[in-house]
Write a protein that holds these residues in place. Structure first.
Motif, short mmCIF file in Angstrom:
data_model
loop_
_atom_site.label_atom_id
_atom_site.label_comp_id
_atom_site.label_asym_id
_atom_site.label_seq_id
_atom_site.Cartn_x
_atom_site.Cartn_y
_atom_site.Cartn_z
N LEU B 66 0.84 -1.20 0.00
CA LEU B 66 0.00 0.00 0.00
C LEU B 66 0.87 1.24 0.00
O LEU B 66 1.75 1.38 0.84
CB LEU B 66 -0.91 0.02 1.23
CG LEU B 66 -1.78 1.27 1.43
CD1 LEU B 66 -2.75 1.44 0.27
CD2 LEU B 66 -2.52 1.20 2.76
N ASP B 67 0.60 2.12 -0.96
CA ASP B 67 1.27 3.43 -1.02
C ASP B 67 0.17 4.47 -1.06
O ASP B 67 -0.36 4.80 -2.12
CB ASP B 67 2.15 3.50 -2.26
CG ASP B 67 2.95 4.80 -2.33
OD1 ASP B 67 3.90 4.87 -3.12
OD2 ASP B 67 2.62 5.74 -1.58
N LYS B 68 -0.17 4.98 0.11
CA LYS B 68 -1.28 5.93 0.20
C LYS B 68 -1.01 7.20 -0.58
O LYS B 68 -1.90 7.74 -1.24
CB LYS B 68 -1.53 6.28 1.67
CG LYS B 68 -2.33 5.26 2.44
CD LYS B 68 -2.64 5.76 3.83
CE LYS B 68 -3.39 7.06 3.82
NZ LYS B 68 -3.73 7.54 5.18
N SER B 69 0.20 7.68 -0.52
CA SER B 69 0.51 8.97 -1.14
C SER B 69 0.27 8.94 -2.64
O SER B 69 -0.14 9.94 -3.24
CB SER B 69 1.95 9.38 -0.83
OG SER B 69 2.85 8.42 -1.33
N SER B 70 0.53 7.79 -3.24
CA SER B 70 0.33 7.69 -4.69
C SER B 70 -1.02 7.08 -5.03
O SER B 70 -1.36 6.95 -6.20
CB SER B 70 1.44 6.86 -5.33
OG SER B 70 1.39 5.52 -4.89
N GLY B 71 -1.77 6.69 -4.02
CA GLY B 71 -3.09 6.11 -4.26
C GLY B 71 -3.03 4.75 -4.94
O GLY B 71 -3.84 4.48 -5.83
N ARG B 72 -2.11 3.91 -4.50
CA ARG B 72 -1.95 2.63 -5.17
C ARG B 72 -1.75 1.49 -4.19
O ARG B 72 -1.16 1.65 -3.11
CB ARG B 72 -0.75 2.66 -6.11
CG ARG B 72 -0.89 3.59 -7.28
CD ARG B 72 0.36 3.58 -8.13
NE ARG B 72 0.27 4.53 -9.24
CZ ARG B 72 1.25 4.76 -10.10
NH1 ARG B 72 2.39 4.11 -10.00
NH2 ARG B 72 1.08 5.65 -11.06
N SER B 73 -2.24 0.34 -4.61
CA SER B 73 -1.95 -0.90 -3.90
C SER B 73 -1.70 -1.98 -4.95
O SER B 73 -2.28 -1.95 -6.03
CB SER B 73 -3.12 -1.31 -3.01
OG SER B 73 -2.87 -2.57 -2.39
N THR B 74 -0.82 -2.90 -4.63
CA THR B 74 -0.57 -4.01 -5.53
C THR B 74 -0.73 -5.32 -4.77
O THR B 74 -0.43 -5.41 -3.58
CB THR B 74 0.83 -3.97 -6.14
OG1 THR B 74 1.80 -4.02 -5.08
CG2 THR B 74 1.04 -2.71 -6.95
N LEU B 75 -1.24 -6.30 -5.47
CA LEU B 75 -1.33 -7.65 -4.93
C LEU B 75 -0.40 -8.52 -5.75
O LEU B 75 -0.57 -8.64 -6.98
CB LEU B 75 -2.76 -8.19 -5.00
CG LEU B 75 -2.94 -9.64 -4.50
CD1 LEU B 75 -2.66 -9.72 -3.00
CD2 LEU B 75 -4.34 -10.16 -4.81
#
Lengths: 115, 111
Positions: B66-75
């Motif tokens: 989770l990278d909140k600052s960039s608005g991204r999550s990866t699975l």
């Protein structure tokens, strides 16, 4: 085993009739439950929040008179699709957060087909 | 208004490959993000829950970041298997326990 149970898993009804879907929390009490709808190849969309002891809260665009929600007890919420139309055919799924809010469990879902 | 999108929409791979599924959200003010698995015509199974204070969570062959600052999550799915075939959904909460779901990634892993 399931901690949130939905029934029926599949139902076919005629246009104009009403159908009721039940959502039960099996191992915990849920003062709040949520109902979602999922059309084919689309994501889940929140329809309404079911509140034990008070009226349900509906999301924008969801007809409260068509989708009747009753939170009859701390373990049971029901969704009744009234005067069903073929466009109501969808996958309906409920969820219930545990009392301390740290886990949300989903039911197995109910497939509704209106013919 | 929060919007959650997932890329790719569909993925078909031979078994054994390592996979990355992406989830993007427009409002970074989230307190957690959750990944679910949905088998055809079935309910949801929660895979991983990442709190906003965490950067990643792992469960077996699954790793979510989770990278909140960039608005991204990866699975990340390691060494994919045919049994991993399903639709994968990410979701973020709003107003406590309500969830906004992503558009989903339909994964097929063939032998």
């Amino acid at each position: 085993g399931a901690v949130v149970s939905q029934h029926p898993s599949r139902v076919i009804c005629k246009s104009g009739t009403s159908v009721k879907i039940e959502c039960r929390s099996l191992d915990f009490q849920a003062t709040t439950m949520f109902w979602y709808r999922q059309f084919p190849k689309q994501s889940l969309m929140l329809m309404a929040t079911s509140n034990e002891g008070s009226k349900a809260t509906y999301e924008q665009g969801v007809e409260k008179d068509k989708f009747l929600i009753n939170h009859a007890s701390l373990t049971l919420s029901t969704l009744t699709v009234t005067s069903a139309h073929p466009e109501d055919s969808s996958f309906y799924i409920c969820s219930a957060p545990t009392p301390f809010g740290n886990t949300i469990y989903f039911g197995e879902g109910s497939w509704l087909t209106v013919v | 208004k929060q919007e959650v999108t997932q890329i790719p929409a569909a993925l078909s791979v031979p078994e054994g490959e390592n996979l990355v599924l992406n989830c993007s959200f427009t409002d970074s003010a989230i307190y957690n993000l959750q990944w679910f698995r949905q088998d055809p015509g079935k309910g949801l199974t929660s895979l991983l829950l990442i709190q906003s204070s965490q950067r990643e969570q792992t469960s077996g062959r699954l790793n979510a970041s989770l990278d909140k600052s960039s608005g991204r999550s990866t699975l990340y799915i390691a060494a994919s298997q045919p049994g991993d075939s399903a639709t994968y959904l990410c979701a973020v909460p709003y107003n406590t326990d309500k969830l906004i779901f992503g558009t989903g990634t339909r994964l097929q892993v063939f032998p």
